[in-house]
Write a protein that holds these residues in place. Structure first.
Motif, PDB file in Angstrom:
ATOM      1  N   ASP A   1       0.836  -1.201   0.000  1.00  0.00           N
ATOM      2  CA  ASP A   1       0.000   0.000   0.000  1.00  0.00           C
ATOM      3  C   ASP A   1       0.877   1.260   0.000  1.00  0.00           C
ATOM      4  OD1 ASP A   1      -2.047  -1.823   0.350  1.00  0.00           O
ATOM      5  OD2 ASP A   1      -2.397  -1.329   2.455  1.00  0.00           O
ATOM      6  N   ILE A   2       0.361   2.311  -0.644  1.00  0.00           N
ATOM      7  CA  ILE A   2       1.031   3.614  -0.660  1.00  0.00           C
ATOM      8  C   ILE A   2       0.010   4.682  -0.275  1.00  0.00           C
ATOM      9  CG2 ILE A   2       2.241   5.329  -2.071  1.00  0.00           C
ATOM     10  CD1 ILE A   2       3.872   2.776  -1.521  1.00  0.00           C
TER      11      ILE A   2
ATOM     12  N   ASN B   1      -0.390  -4.401   3.243  1.00  0.00           N
ATOM     13  CA  ASN B   1      -1.086  -4.543   1.956  1.00  0.00           C
ATOM     14  C   ASN B   1      -2.593  -4.714   2.110  1.00  0.00           C
ATOM     15  OD1 ASN B   1      -1.207  -7.114   3.021  1.00  0.00           O
ATOM     16  ND2 ASN B   1      -0.578  -8.155   1.139  1.00  0.00           N
ATOM     17  N   ASP B   2      -3.153  -4.308   3.261  1.00  0.00           N
ATOM     18  CA  ASP B   2      -4.575  -4.540   3.510  1.00  0.00           C
ATOM     19  C   ASP B   2      -5.465  -3.364   3.125  1.00  0.00           C
ATOM     20  OD1 ASP B   2      -3.867  -2.765   5.480  1.00  0.00           O
ATOM     21  OD2 ASP B   2      -4.553  -3.991   7.167  1.00  0.00           O
ATOM     22  N   GLY B   3      -4.854  -2.296   2.580  1.00  0.00           N
ATOM     23  CA  GLY B   3      -5.643  -1.139   2.178  1.00  0.00           C
ATOM     24  C   GLY B   3      -6.065  -0.249   3.324  1.00  0.00           C
TER      25      GLY B   3
ATOM     26  N   ASP C   1      -9.222   3.635   5.543  1.00  0.00           N
ATOM     27  CA  ASP C   1      -8.605   3.738   4.217  1.00  0.00           C
ATOM     28  C   ASP C   1      -8.629   5.168   3.686  1.00  0.00           C
ATOM     29  OD1 ASP C   1     -11.306   3.985   3.724  1.00  0.00           O
ATOM     30  OD2 ASP C   1     -11.358   2.559   2.060  1.00  0.00           O
ATOM     31  N   ARG C   2      -9.270   6.072   4.464  1.00  0.00           N
ATOM     32  CA  ARG C   2      -9.399   7.464   3.999  1.00  0.00           C
ATOM     33  C   ARG C   2      -9.614   8.372   5.200  1.00  0.00           C
ATOM     34  NH1 ARG C   2     -13.980  10.521   2.245  1.00  0.00           N
ATOM     35  NH2 ARG C   2     -13.481  12.125   0.693  1.00  0.00           N
TER      36      ARG C   2
ATOM     37  N   GLU D   1      -6.834  15.479   2.403  1.00  0.00           N
ATOM     38  CA  GLU D   1      -7.461  14.178   2.146  1.00  0.00           C
ATOM     39  C   GLU D   1      -6.326  13.161   2.048  1.00  0.00           C
ATOM     40  OE1 GLU D   1     -10.638  11.944  -0.807  1.00  0.00           O
ATOM     41  OE2 GLU D   1      -9.405  13.575  -1.614  1.00  0.00           O
ATOM     42  N   ILE D   2      -6.335  12.191   2.943  1.00  0.00           N
ATOM     43  CA  ILE D   2      -5.317  11.149   2.965  1.00  0.00           C
ATOM     44  C   ILE D   2      -5.986   9.846   2.556  1.00  0.00           C
ATOM     45  CG2 ILE D   2      -3.616   9.931   4.381  1.00  0.00           C
ATOM     46  CD1 ILE D   2      -3.515  12.401   6.184  1.00  0.00           C
ATOM     47  N   VAL D   3      -5.473   9.225   1.492  1.00  0.00           N
ATOM     48  CA  VAL D   3      -6.121   8.063   0.889  1.00  0.00           C
ATOM     49  C   VAL D   3      -5.127   6.913   0.783  1.00  0.00           C
ATOM     50  CG1 VAL D   3      -7.298   7.193  -1.170  1.00  0.00           C
ATOM     51  CG2 VAL D   3      -7.674   9.544  -0.438  1.00  0.00           C
ATOM     52  N   ASN D   4      -5.604   5.695   1.048  1.00  0.00           N
ATOM     53  CA  ASN D   4      -4.765   4.511   0.908  1.00  0.00           C
ATOM     54  C   ASN D   4      -4.902   3.948  -0.506  1.00  0.00           C
ATOM     55  OD1 ASN D   4      -4.033   1.559   0.985  1.00  0.00           O
ATOM     56  ND2 ASN D   4      -3.608   2.047   3.127  1.00  0.00           N
ATOM     57  N   HIS D   5      -3.777   3.911  -1.237  1.00  0.00           N
ATOM     58  CA  HIS D   5      -3.738   3.265  -2.556  1.00  0.00           C
ATOM     59  C   HIS D   5      -3.314   1.815  -2.327  1.00  0.00           C
ATOM     60  CE1 HIS D   5      -4.229   7.017  -4.823  1.00  0.00           C
ATOM     61  NE2 HIS D   5      -3.429   7.571  -3.924  1.00  0.00           N
TER      62      HIS D   5
END
Length: 301
Positions: A123-124, A215-217, A256-257, A282-286
């Motif tokens: 995840d990034i 890696n779980d989002g 995740d957000r 806004e912080i988002v999980n890619h």
């Protein structure tokens, strides 16, 4: 057919050990049919620019440096929208993210991991228009890593961060923020906050919570409220030293957000480097955005 590899090296990172091991690492890569182009970074954001501009020419990117160098390379890759396998040889003072990925501290051993070609989709974090690899943070001590001199980091390593951080304990600033937490808007004054995708922060394990998966989002989020008196501050510090969450003073959750609004501009740190002053975020999980080379996929399950 040989694999075309862009090898980005920060020669000033950590204790500059990469300089003594570079020939051995290059020889290892060549023996494993890797056609290398070596690029040594010259200034801040150099790794980001060369990655973004040249990634299409190569089959793989390898970087050696600290978490900041890794952040630049991954940011360049995300900006390019071209995803290639990434190898990481940690050469910094703390290397939190490499520790979470079980990448060896030994530089040659870390290079050997890359030759195994075991790709872990990691995840990034998205941070408005920017990106981070394992931590976005504000408040208490978060400026320590980028305000501590590189020379001091090289000489003292992790101790340099502790010494610099100790200077700040009696000068705590609070930020009034509105944050959406699990579907509810919460308005509080906070002295610290971190959004993480790592098992350790600043070299301290378990600071980010339990059952951390890269890696779980989902991010692990910790927010610390402003203490009203010295006793409350003492209780907060005690909880941090014990690596425990005190719900009286702290929020701890996964998401995740994250949407954040603050009354004043707040300075943020992204992967140990200055991430700018922000009022709205806004912080988002890619999820599973970048394939990173690891020693064992089973160890990260």
């Amino acid at each position: 057919m040989n694999k075309k590899v862009l090898f980005i090296v920060n020669p000033k990172s950590g204790k500059e050990q990469i300089k003594t091991k570079l020939l051995e690492i290059v020889d290892l890569f060549v023996k494993n049919k890797m056609d290398l182009t070596i690029y040594t970074t010259q200034r801040s954001q150099d790794a980001c620019e060369v990655t973004r501009n040249r990634i299409a020419e190569f089959d793989m990117i390898v970087c050696s440096g600290g978490d900041g160098t890794l952040d630049e390379v991954i940011t360049g890759m995300m900006q390019s929208k071209i995803k290639k396998p990434l190898g990481y040889i940690p050469g910094g003072s703390t290397n939190d993210f490499a520790h979470s990925l079980k990448i060896p501290k030994n530089l040659v051993a870390a290079a050997g991991v890359i030759t195994l070609n075991r790709q872990y989709l990691c995840d990034i974090g998205g941070f408005n228009e920017d990106y981070f690899v394992y931590i976005a943070a504000f408040g208490l001590f978060t400026d320590v890593s980028y305000q501590t001199s590189q020379q001091l980091k090289n000489i003292l390593g992790h101790v340099a961060y502790v010494l610099e951080g100790a200077k700040r304990i009696f000068n705590i600033k609070a930020y009034k923020m509105s944050i959406e937490i699990e579907g509810e808007m919460v308005t509080e004054e906070f002295i610290y906050g971190m959004v993480t995708n790592s098992e350790s922060v600043g070299g301290f394990r378990n600071m980010t919570g339990k059952n951390v998966k890269l890696n779980d989002g989902l991010f692990e989020v910790t927010l610390i409220k402003s203490p009203k008196n010295p006793i409350e501050l003492q209780e907060i510090i005690g909880a941090l030293l014990l690596q425990e969450v005190n719900p009286k003073y702290m929020y701890s959750f996964k998401t995740d957000r994250l949407i954040i609004e603050s009354e004043d501009e707040v300075p943020w740190t992204l992967d140990g480097e200055f991430g700018g002053n922000h009022r709205q975020l806004e912080i988002v999980n890619h999820k599973q955005a970048i394939p990173i080379m690891v020693k064992s996929l089973d160890a990260l399950k």
